[in-house]
Motif scaffolding. Structure first.
Motif, short mmCIF file in Angstrom:
data_model
loop_
_atom_site.label_atom_id
_atom_site.label_comp_id
_atom_site.label_asym_id
_atom_site.label_seq_id
_atom_site.Cartn_x
_atom_site.Cartn_y
_atom_site.Cartn_z
N ARG A 312 0.80 -1.23 0.00
CA ARG A 312 0.00 0.00 0.00
C ARG A 312 0.83 1.28 0.00
O ARG A 312 0.29 2.36 -0.19
CB ARG A 312 -0.94 0.00 1.21
N SER A 313 2.14 1.17 0.26
CA SER A 313 2.98 2.37 0.20
C SER A 313 4.33 2.00 -0.41
O SER A 313 4.88 0.95 -0.10
CB SER A 313 3.20 2.98 1.60
N ILE A 324 5.72 -0.95 2.01
CA ILE A 324 4.97 -1.30 3.23
C ILE A 324 3.64 -1.90 2.81
O ILE A 324 2.91 -1.34 1.99
CB ILE A 324 4.72 -0.07 4.11
N GLU A 326 -0.28 -3.72 3.65
CA GLU A 326 -1.39 -3.66 4.59
C GLU A 326 -1.25 -4.84 5.56
O GLU A 326 -0.32 -5.64 5.46
CB GLU A 326 -2.71 -3.74 3.84
N THR A 362 -1.22 1.24 6.27
CA THR A 362 -0.82 2.55 5.76
C THR A 362 -1.97 3.23 5.02
O THR A 362 -1.93 4.44 4.79
CB THR A 362 0.37 2.46 4.78
N SER A 364 -2.52 3.45 2.11
CA SER A 364 -1.97 4.14 0.93
C SER A 364 -1.66 5.60 1.21
O SER A 364 -1.51 6.39 0.28
CB SER A 364 -2.93 4.02 -0.27
N ARG A 365 -1.57 5.97 2.49
CA ARG A 365 -1.25 7.35 2.85
C ARG A 365 0.10 7.38 3.54
O ARG A 365 0.27 6.84 4.63
CB ARG A 365 -2.34 7.93 3.76
N SER A 366 1.05 8.03 2.87
CA SER A 366 2.42 8.06 3.39
C SER A 366 3.17 9.17 2.67
O SER A 366 2.63 9.84 1.78
CB SER A 366 3.12 6.72 3.14
N SER A 377 4.13 7.49 7.68
CA SER A 377 2.98 6.76 7.14
C SER A 377 1.77 6.92 8.05
O SER A 377 1.87 7.49 9.15
CB SER A 377 3.32 5.28 6.95
N TYR A 378 0.64 6.36 7.62
CA TYR A 378 -0.68 6.65 8.19
C TYR A 378 -0.76 6.52 9.71
O TYR A 378 -1.33 7.36 10.37
CB TYR A 378 -1.73 5.74 7.54
N ASN A 379 -0.26 5.46 10.27
CA ASN A 379 -0.36 5.27 11.71
C ASN A 379 0.58 6.18 12.49
O ASN A 379 0.87 5.93 13.65
CB ASN A 379 -0.08 3.80 12.06
N TRP A 383 9.72 6.61 9.70
CA TRP A 383 10.65 5.62 9.14
C TRP A 383 11.95 6.33 8.80
O TRP A 383 11.97 7.28 8.02
CB TRP A 383 10.07 5.00 7.88
#
Length: 621
Positions: A312-313, A324, A326, A362, A364-366, A377-379, A383
């Protein structure tokens, strides 16, 4: 900032993961790592929100080191009313943010039946107003972009009759539809697309007939037929389908779903790179794909297999990409993380991290690109990727020789072996390393010792290492061959092997990689149930790459021919069907024939592989 979540080290790089917390320990969610589309690089500005109905926005202008709450402002009562009161719902949070080249902030909410409004803020987070678009959000970081002061985004939804690509040419003040595709309100797999995945500018697209304005790429999913890619050379006025149709629909090898991606990167040679949000190829793993345009048609090259979960990323770290996945398959609480080189061999480092909030992980948001070797990333995970020369002596002493995993078969210590499935000593794969847990823990859990003591065990094609661990539980093991020739056929696994045995005669029926090659699932399950004694247990493993969560069923079937290679165990006259299995369909069949069914996923820390065992108990009469 909390303590390190995880650290992975290969011979060349280290990857450190931290979780970012807001003030008072609030859990935060990533909104945007501001990207300069003109310079094509990330900035040091990160935008985040709170993961609750209480809506706050935080900004860091120093790459995540310090954070400031920028909204709501005390004087900004109008924005507070619109975002905090008028639109408030239990599941309504600030979901997406995009910063334009002028510094404006475009926000969308995340909620059911989202009205699709875009909320506009100034660079200093003063509320400007609300603009109406369609009914749905853009999806992830690669679903919106800007090029020459033109902004496009594509809609993402589950359950819509039409989905659109939207365009603004005046910094978000007005919006217009520039592309549409048919979806389906009820059965989302029946539409021309299920939803759009990406909408991203491509400034230096080769063969661009309008170089001044650049090109745009839009992609969609989810099924084989719905996975497509389009290009526009005129800022969205017209679109051309450039899907590589040499990949067949429902093909035997690679399928059209290799076009299913939610994250992409452009390479210096004018090609495109993406990691698939799909595990249907090859061997049902997510893939790294390189695409080139020839005469307005994509030509795809599958570079390597990645994780067994959807990617997803894909974040650009300069010399490397960070991939990364899912973490939303049943019982999976790990996300796959891989550091990828930009040339062969592609995988530099491979491992997993805990994903307690799992699901899309993620979403798909990063970050699109790291800034000073740091991405988000989303959470709200931070990194940081370093070359090994940059690792401190403390880190080197703590992590040298990692990962500290011990093979459950031979007790060998794994050393720098994240990307290797087989033990460096005994060479056993993850599915064999799962045997101690499944045999010594789960089998006794589902059947009584009295049953084990009273009846022998039936095993199909039991290998030496399997035998060692089965013998720890079962004194009497009867084994039968797995691959045999049918009466007048040259392929398949002969379920008539069961017919040799009487009813209620075994404490356990055990197999690994048997049902991957069976067309007669139900017949074989009925026979397994028949020969089991009441209170006995059925156990089988199906390879992760042959499993699907798609309730609609599988459409592909592979044929392995004997005479060497992967199928060296077959004679040259034999052919063996290999059939992807639907997890839910298999458990339903188990239940249908009488089993109390259970799916157990055993995660292998060393390789990131997951061994999926299906367990069925036959009730006592």
């Amino acid at each position: 900032m909390v303590e390190i979540v995880n650290t992975k080290i290969s011979k060349n790089v280290s990857l450190e993961v931290r979780e970012v917390l807001g003030s008072h320990g609030m859990t935060m969610r990533f909104l945007e790592h501001v990207f300069d589309f003109k310079a094509w690089k990330s900035t040091s500005e990160i935008i985040a929100t709170t993961a609750s109905n209480k809506k706050f926005i935080f900004v860091s202008k120093d790459n995540g080191d310090t954070w400031e709450k920028v909204w709501p402002k005390k004087q900004d009562l109008e924005a507070n009313k619109i975002l905090e009161l008028e639109e408030s719902e239990e599941k309504c949070i600030i979901g997406r943010c995009f910063t334009t080249s002028t510094g404006r902030r475009l926000l969308q909410l995340s909620k059911n039946n989202n009205p699709g409004n875009v909320y506009i803020f100034s660079n200093n987070w003063e509320y400007i107003g609300k603009r109406s678009t369609g009914k749905f959000n853009w999806h992830g970081s690669f679903s919106i972009g800007e090029q020459n002061k033109i902004i496009l985004f594509s809609e993402y939804a589950v359950g819509a009759d039409k989905l659109y690509v939207w365009r603004t040419q005046d910094d978000g003040n007005t919006w217009e539809k520039v592309f549409e595709q048919t979806s389906h309100l009820i059965d989302t797999y029946l539409g021309d697309i299920r939803h759009f995945h990406t909408c991203f500018p491509w400034p230096n697209a080769p063969g661009n007939s309008n170089a001044k304005n650049g090109a745009w790429l839009v992609s969609s999913g989810d099924t084989d037929e719905q996975s497509k890619v389009w290009i526009s050379y005129d800022c969205g006025d017209s679109w051309k389908n450039i899907t590589d149709k040499s990949f067949p629909l429902n093909g035997d090898d690679f399928t059209r779903s290799v076009h299913r991606y939610t994250t992409l990167q452009y390479l210096e040679d004018g090609s495109i790179l993406w990691a698939t949000d799909d595990h249907a190829c090859p061997e049902r793993s997510a893939s790294l794909v390189k695409a080139e345009i020839e005469n307005d048609v994509l030509k795809l090259n599958i570079l390597t297999s990645l994780s067994s979960n959807n990617i997803r990323s894909l974040i650009d770290f300069g010399s490397y990409f960070l991939s990364i996945s899912e973490a939303k398959e049943p019982d999976i609480t790990k996300a796959y993380v891989q550091v990828l080189r930009k040339e062969e061999p592609y995988i530099e480092l491979s491992g997993t991290i805990d994903a307690p909030r799992r699901n899309g992980f993620t979403y798909s948001r990063s970050s699109i690109m790291a800034y000073k070797n740091v991405a988000f990333s989303y959470n709200m995970l931070r990194w940081e990727l370093k070359e090994r020369d940059d690792i401190t002596p403390v880190q080197q002493s703590q992590n040298a020789g990692n990962p500290p995993f011990i093979c459950s078969i031979c007790n060998a210590v794994f050393s720098e072996c994240y990307d290797e499935e087989r033990c460096p000593e005994c060479k056993n794969p993850a599915r064999i390393r799962a045997l101690p847990e499944i045999i010594q823990k789960h089998i006794p859990k589902y059947t009584e010792q009295e049953i084990i003591d009273s009846y022998p065990m039936l095993g199909f094609c039991v290998e030496p290492d399997e035998y060692v661990y089965l013998k720890k539980v079962f004194d009497d093991i009867q084994a039968v061959p797995l691959y045999v020739v049918y009466m007048n056929r040259k392929s398949g696994v002969d379920t008539s092997e069961f017919l040799k045995f009487k009813n209620d005669s075994f404490s356990c029926v055990f197999s690994i990689l048997l049902y991957d090659y069976l067309e007669e699932y139900e017949k074989a399950l009925k026979e397994a149930y028949r020969v089991l004694a009441p209170g006995g247990v059925f156990v089988t493993l199906i390879a992760y790459y042959m499993l699907s969560q798609d309730d609609k069923g599988t459409t592909k079937k592979y044929i392995f021919k004997g005479g060497g290679g992967y199928s060296h165990y077959l004679s040259e006259e034999m052919e063996l069907p290999s059939i992807p299995t639907v997890t839910k369909g298999f458990t339903k069949l188990m239940n249908k024939v009488g089993f109390q069914e259970k799916v157990v996923n055993i995660f292998d820390e060393a390789s990131g592989a997951i061994s999926t065992f299906f367990i069925g108990k036959k009730d006592k009469r």
